[in-house]
Design a protein around this motif. Structure first.
Motif, PDB file in Angstrom:
ATOM      1  N   PHE A 146      -1.102   3.732  -4.381  1.00  0.00           N
ATOM      2  CA  PHE A 146      -0.624   2.694  -3.468  1.00  0.00           C
ATOM      3  C   PHE A 146      -1.304   2.766  -2.104  1.00  0.00           C
ATOM      4  CE2 PHE A 146       2.411   0.664  -0.590  1.00  0.00           C
ATOM      5  CZ  PHE A 146       2.697  -0.499  -1.275  1.00  0.00           C
ATOM      6  N   LYS A 147      -1.250   3.901  -1.448  1.00  0.00           N
ATOM      7  CA  LYS A 147      -1.820   4.049  -0.110  1.00  0.00           C
ATOM      8  C   LYS A 147      -3.341   3.901  -0.138  1.00  0.00           C
ATOM      9  CE  LYS A 147       1.849   7.006   1.722  1.00  0.00           C
ATOM     10  NZ  LYS A 147       2.169   8.325   2.343  1.00  0.00           N
ATOM     11  N   THR A 148      -3.966   4.473  -1.165  1.00  0.00           N
ATOM     12  CA  THR A 148      -5.425   4.401  -1.265  1.00  0.00           C
ATOM     13  C   THR A 148      -5.891   2.956  -1.401  1.00  0.00           C
ATOM     14  OG1 THR A 148      -5.484   6.559  -2.348  1.00  0.00           O
ATOM     15  CG2 THR A 148      -7.438   5.165  -2.572  1.00  0.00           C
ATOM     16  N   LYS A 149      -5.195   2.169  -2.229  1.00  0.00           N
ATOM     17  CA  LYS A 149      -5.586   0.780  -2.423  1.00  0.00           C
ATOM     18  C   LYS A 149      -5.364  -0.044  -1.162  1.00  0.00           C
ATOM     19  CE  LYS A 149      -5.531  -1.421  -6.160  1.00  0.00           C
ATOM     20  NZ  LYS A 149      -5.233  -2.205  -7.375  1.00  0.00           N
ATOM     21  N   TRP A 150      -4.325   0.280  -0.392  1.00  0.00           N
ATOM     22  CA  TRP A 150      -4.103  -0.439   0.851  1.00  0.00           C
ATOM     23  C   TRP A 150      -5.190  -0.104   1.878  1.00  0.00           C
ATOM     24  CZ3 TRP A 150      -2.239  -4.663   2.420  1.00  0.00           C
ATOM     25  CH2 TRP A 150      -1.095  -5.212   1.869  1.00  0.00           C
ATOM     26  N   ILE A 151      -5.582   1.161   1.935  1.00  0.00           N
ATOM     27  CA  ILE A 151      -6.656   1.563   2.852  1.00  0.00           C
ATOM     28  C   ILE A 151      -7.957   0.858   2.472  1.00  0.00           C
ATOM     29  CG2 ILE A 151      -8.098   3.501   3.589  1.00  0.00           C
ATOM     30  CD1 ILE A 151      -5.620   5.287   3.309  1.00  0.00           C
ATOM     31  N   SER A 203      -4.564  -5.900  -2.832  1.00  0.00           N
ATOM     32  CA  SER A 203      -3.452  -5.040  -2.424  1.00  0.00           C
ATOM     33  C   SER A 203      -2.586  -4.683  -3.630  1.00  0.00           C
ATOM     34  CB  SER A 203      -2.605  -5.747  -1.361  1.00  0.00           C
ATOM     35  OG  SER A 203      -2.093  -6.958  -1.874  1.00  0.00           O
TER      36      SER A 203
END
Length: 223
Positions: A146-151, A203
């Motif tokens: 989740f966080k990696t894809k948002w970054i 996202s």
């Protein structure tokens, strides 16, 4: 209120940007057909390069539209993979072209400068490559990152913004007048559709299945 936000998200961040990108694609194809008739040096590789770049974001926009509907998640995934294929085509064409023209365009005594059009053109192409590489990586990664894809999504948006603002920057540096600032504002509106489909298409989303599985696992642990 939730329905209003949902419809606003679908209309402003998914549907309208995708339709606008389709219009850009139509204009690019029309200009390319005219260039084939007017310019002798215009080749199919130049057409394919611009076509693959725009079409990549068209598929991202299509994926973002499909993600708003239940039961068509598979078609959304197919659209994202199609965007990956077109991104790879653009990168391969760019690398092949750079290998052929590197010595001609960049001699040993060449010094990059923002006032030089070729420097900004190279920066623009580089940022496009970075954005497309991020598109490929994000489409391959699963939503559990989740966080990696948002970054990656934020980095992709920033890369596209830099790429799209290279031409206005060159205009502002060399022609510092009111028209250039208007051109800058128009470029901002132009970049809106690209950034919108990147955010909504790349996202991560937490589907009901993921939430349901998490709840079931917690209940099992509590038992």
């Amino acid at each position: 209120m939730k329905k209003v936000l949902k419809h606003t998200d679908f209309t402003l961040l998914r549907l309208i940007p995708t339709v606008f990108l389709l219009f850009i694609l139509y204009s690019d194809i029309r200009d390319s057909l005219q260039a084939f008739n007017r310019i002798e040096t215009y080749s199919f590789s130049l057409f394919l390069e611009s076509f693959s770049l725009i079409m990549c974001f068209v598929f991202l926009g299509l994926a973002s539209v499909l993600r708003a509907f239940k039961g068509v998640e598979k078609f959304s995934i197919v659209s994202r993979y199609a965007a990956c294929v077109l991104a790879i085509i653009y990168i391969v064409l760019y690398i092949f072209k750079e290998i052929q023209t590197f010595r001609t365009l960049y001699p040993l005594d060449y010094t990059p400068s923002f006032s030089n059009y070729y420097s900004l053109f190279t920066l623009q192409k580089t940022m496009y490559i970075i954005a497309l590489l991020i598109v490929i990586i994000s489409c391959i990664l699963k939503d559990k990152f989740f966080k990696t894809k948002w970054i990656l999504t934020v980095l992709c948006v920033l890369s596209i913004l830099v790429a799209l603002f290279c031409n206005p920057l060159y205009t502002l540096i060399n022609y510092d007048d009111a028209i250039s600032f208007r051109f800058l504002f128009n470029s901002f509106l132009f970049s809106y559709c690209y950034c919108a489909v990147i955010i909504t298409g790349l996202s991560p989303t937490k589907t009901r299945k993921i939430i349901t599985r998490a709840v079931v696992n917690e209940e099992i642990q509590n038992i």
